[in-house]
Structures are given as C-alpha cells and as structure tokens.
Design an enzyme around this catalytic site. Structure first.
Site, PDB file in Angstrom:
ATOM      1  N   HIS A  58      -8.230  43.232  56.329  1.00 21.10           N
ATOM      2  CA  HIS A  58      -7.426  42.006  56.268  1.00 21.10           C
ATOM      3  C   HIS A  58      -6.376  42.013  57.372  1.00 21.10           C
ATOM      4  CE1 HIS A  58      -6.074  38.321  54.470  1.00 21.10           C
ATOM      5  NE2 HIS A  58      -4.838  38.757  54.364  1.00 21.10           N
ATOM      6  N   HIS A  60      -4.024  39.228  60.027  1.00 22.80           N
ATOM      7  CA  HIS A  60      -3.582  37.995  60.674  1.00 22.80           C
ATOM      8  C   HIS A  60      -2.975  38.448  62.007  1.00 22.80           C
ATOM      9  CE1 HIS A  60      -4.131  36.006  56.826  1.00 22.80           C
ATOM     10  NE2 HIS A  60      -3.218  36.773  56.261  1.00 22.80           N
ATOM     11  N   HIS A 233      -7.300  34.968  49.736  1.00 23.57           N
ATOM     12  CA  HIS A 233      -6.042  35.451  49.142  1.00 23.57           C
ATOM     13  C   HIS A 233      -6.028  35.030  47.673  1.00 23.57           C
ATOM     14  CE1 HIS A 233      -4.212  34.721  53.365  1.00 23.57           C
ATOM     15  NE2 HIS A 233      -4.227  36.028  53.198  1.00 23.57           N
ATOM     16  N   HIS A 270      -5.420  41.154  48.026  1.00 23.31           N
ATOM     17  CA  HIS A 270      -4.252  41.434  47.181  1.00 23.31           C
ATOM     18  C   HIS A 270      -4.668  41.579  45.718  1.00 23.31           C
ATOM     19  CE1 HIS A 270      -1.891  40.815  50.719  1.00 23.31           C
ATOM     20  NE2 HIS A 270      -2.177  39.526  50.782  1.00 23.31           N
ATOM     21  N   ASP A 321      -2.861  43.420  57.241  1.00 27.96           N
ATOM     22  CA  ASP A 321      -2.346  42.100  56.893  1.00 27.96           C
ATOM     23  C   ASP A 321      -1.327  41.582  57.911  1.00 27.96           C
ATOM     24  OD1 ASP A 321      -1.686  39.768  55.582  1.00 27.96           O
ATOM     25  OD2 ASP A 321      -1.091  40.713  53.718  1.00 27.96           O
TER      26      ASP A 321
END
Length: 455
Positions: A58, A60, A233, A270, A321
């Site tokens: 994960h 970004h 998510h 998560h 993340d």
C-alpha cells in the site's frame, strides 16, 4: 535464454532457512532452478544470508513529499481528518514531472530498505484544475516510469473516487484531482494494458465505501479481467465506521462482506476496526489485510486485531502508505510491538508451528504481499521472480548467529539498515547499501521539493 545464478551459504526457502543454496534465473528475471546442499564453484559469487524481497502492498507515492510536515499541533484536536485536509491541499500542486521525481525517490528508498515491489494506490488522476490530462493515464504512467527507472516491481491500482462521503455526497473542491467514475477507471485499466509485463501488473482500487457506492464497486469488479487485484481502504477510523452505520445500518467490513464480492483478489487496507465476527469472515474469505503500522500510528488509527485474525487463519501484508517510513523492518517491528502494548504480553505474532516471531512475520508478510500484488513474488521457487535481499554479514548484529536467530535479530535489534544488496528480477539495483541511480534521483527530488515548497 541466458541464465544467471547466485550462491548463498544460507537462503530462506519456503520450508525455512536452507544451507548451501544456488539460485538460477533466466534473462526475463524468473527463477528456473533452486539447488540446495551443493558446494560453491570456484570463483562463483557467494553471499551469506539471502532472503526474498518484500512487497509493499500500500503506497500513495506523492505523500512522500509531505512526510514530516504535519507534525505540529493545530488550534483544534488533531486527527486523521485534519491531516487529510492538509494532504488534499498539498496534492493540488503536484505536476506529472514532480510526481515521477517524488515516486523515484520513494521507490529507491524502499529498495534500499528491502522492498522489491510496490502496490501503488493511485488517485491523483486529474490536473490541478480538475480536468483530465490529454492522456488520461498520464499520472499513472509517470509512476510506472518511476518504478522502471528505479527497478522496483509495481502493481498499479487506479482508484475509483466519486463521492466525498456516504450517501453519495458530491466531492469537495479540494478533491477535484481525484474525481473518477467506473468508466474512467476501466478506461485507465485498458490504457495501461501495454504497460503490463513481468515487472508490472494493473488492478483497481475503489478508494473506500464512502468514496464509491456499492453499485459502482460491483460494476467495476465484475468488469475487471479475472485474477486482477482489488484494493480498498476500509474501517481505518471509528468516524468512518459510525458514518457507515448511519448510512447503511452496517459496519464497513460487514457491508462489504454482505455484498458477496469479497474473495482472494481483495486487499482490505487497514481494516483496523472490526468485530470478532468480521475478523473471522474476512479470514475465511481469503482476502489479505493490508496493515500499515507506521502510518496507522502516525495518524492515530488504532490497533489491528492481529492474534484473533491469525487464529482464524487470516492473511496479511504490510505497506508504507503515507511514507513516514520506508522500512519493512519498522512496519513489522511495530506491528508486533503494538500488539504487545495493547495486550501487555510478548511474542504475539507466532503460531504453534512457528514460534520465532521474526520468521513468522517476514514469511507471512511475504505471502500476503505477493497475493495482494498479484505477481509471482515472495518466495524462492521455480517460476517466481528473482527478487532477493542480501543481508550484511559483516554487521555486528549478525556476527556468529545461527540461522534461526537472523530474522529476529534483524527485525528486533538496532536501527541500522542491514540490507546490503538488492536484486529485482535478477537485476542488482542496490549494491553495498546504495541504489545504482541514487545521486541523480536525489538531485531530481531535491529540485522538485524546492519548487513545491514555494507554493
């Protein structure tokens, strides 16, 4: 095809640490043969500790540029939601060229720390004014270009982002760069088809149940080619759980489970706030829980219910993340330490068949990360990618250790980076702790950040 090989005194095979191992791979970077119990040839390249590289499930990438810039208290109680507002404002200024420079810096850092693949949860689709680029896949292609520039494997996940909250509330003005509908995402998947190769996969990611309706999610998943990954998510914050209950009379994970869509293609990122019933059902579905402990700690999300999930046979992987950390060691260490703090006990992440916490965490995260990336990675087996980490056998933390103590010492003792060399698809991308293009990537990133910090 030409074949290459590497000899290891100790290699982490699927059955555990194995002595005197030689790995062979072909020109495409796939393993073709694994020998064990063999002697090294004269002048053959040898290493001491060799293990599979980790998948970062994960990411970004653009958030790497703002890591460390939000650690100042505001006038009201700070939370995930106040952090999100700052992140949205930052995202409005990033150009395609800057996006690639940021991602290249991030990916090089991830490689140096032991990640050999990344799942990019990508939602920065539009230009700063909210219009689609002339090439709609421009931003996604920039991230794939950064992966190829650095040598990391990538699973690109274009994000469906249609609403600001449950009940299909319209997007806010500061979310204009994210706006997509199902047809947009399917168009991006089609546009990215030529990018798929041994190092690159393409799936999709409904952002969350508040940003995409269940009708949209069903349409998207049903139209996706078989075996492509689906990430989302979910249940990261209690505010989200409460909003979902108010809108649907069901909790987020419960709502997704009731859809009948959940299977082993899915990664639930998560999944922090689940009931015991949800924990068991997610485990039974075959989906992967994507745990991002450094970000979850940074944002005050809460603790994943790890022992109950493991008892139910659940699969998990790790991700960086928001990139306040790029270290799989830190993610796994704090996954275990968080459980120790929560439960006031020790050695939580273990099973009846694997009592060594470090070994269990690394091998379980390898398996979960490979599944979430939908790529043949995470183990030294024929047909899998030659993604390999060489640990620094000269470091004092590994001095004189028997193999059964190596992963525990690496994950739980000290803060030095013990990854010496990294191979991805058989290509060496890190040597003696340095990425092969480290200086040029850092210079481009520095220039990018000087521009961004003026706005």
């Amino acid at each position: 095809m030409s074949t290459k090989s590497l000899y290891a005194q100790h290699a982490l095979l699927p059955q555990g640490w194995t002595q005197q191992v030689r790995l062979h791979w072909d020109a495409s970077g796939s393993l073709t043969q694994i020998e064990s119990g063999v002697s090294a040839a004269v002048n053959e390249q040898q290493v001491t500790w060799l293990l599979p590289g980790m998948s970062n499930l994960h990411s970004h990438a653009f958030q790497r540029a703002m890591a460390g810039m939000t650690e100042m208290a505001g006038d009201t109680q700070d939370s995930f939601w106040t952090w999100r507002d700052l992140m949205y404002r930052y995202a409005l200024h990033i150009s395609p060229e800057q996006s690639q420079a940021i991602a290249a810096q991030l990916y090089a850092e991830c490689l140096r720390q032991g990640y050999t693949g990344v799942c990019e949860f990508h939602y920065l689709h539009r230009d700063p004014q909210g219009a689609m680029y002339a090439r709609p896949a421009e931003m996604a292609q920039r991230l794939i270009a950064a992966a190829r520039q650095t040598g990391i494997g990538i699973t690109m996940l274009p994000v469906l982002y249609s609403y600001a909250d449950f009940r299909e509330q319209p997007l806010r003005e500061d979310q204009r760069r994210f706006a997509t509908r199902v047809d947009d995402i399917l168009g991006l998947v089609q546009a990215l088809e030529p990018e798929r190769d041994a190092q690159t996969e393409v799936g999709v990611a409904p952002h969350s149940l508040r940003a995409a309706s269940m009708t949209q999610i069903r349409e998207l998943v049903n139209a996706l080619p078989a075996q492509r990954p689906v990430h989302i998510h979910i249940a990261e914050q209690m505010k989200e759980v409460q909003a979902c209950l108010a809108a649907t009379r069901r909790r987020p994970v419960e709502y997704l489970l009731d859809s009948g869509l959940l299977d082993n293609r899915w990664c639930l990122v998560h999944a922090t706030h689940m009931t015991p019933q949800e924990v068991s059902a997610v485990a039974a579905s075959g989906a992967v829980a994507g745990i991002c402990t450094s970000t979850e700690g940074n944002l005050g999300d809460g603790f994943f219910d790890l022992p109950e999930y493991l008892a139910a046979g659940g699969r998990f992987g790790i991700g960086s993340d928001s990139h306040v950390s790029q270290s799989p060691v830190e993610e796994l260490r704090w996954l275990e330490y968080g459980q120790r703090l929560r439960l006031q006990g020790r050695n939580i992440a273990s099973t009846a068949t694997q009592k060594r916490v470090g070994d269990f965490l690394w091998q379980a995260a390898l398996q979960g990360g490979a599944q979430a990336s939908a790529r043949p990675v995470g183990q030294f087996s024929v047909g899998y990618r030659a993604d390999m980490l060489v640990l620094d056998d000269t470091h004092p933390n590994l001095a004189g250790l028997a193999s059964e103590h190596v992963l525990n010492s690496w994950l739980f003792a000290g803060n030095d980076n013990l990854v010496r060399d990294v191979y991805v698809g058989g290509r060496q991308v890190v040597q003696n702790g340095r990425h092969f293009d480290q200086d040029a990537i850092a210079a481009a990133y520095t220039s990018c950040m000087q521009e961004l910090r003026k706005v």
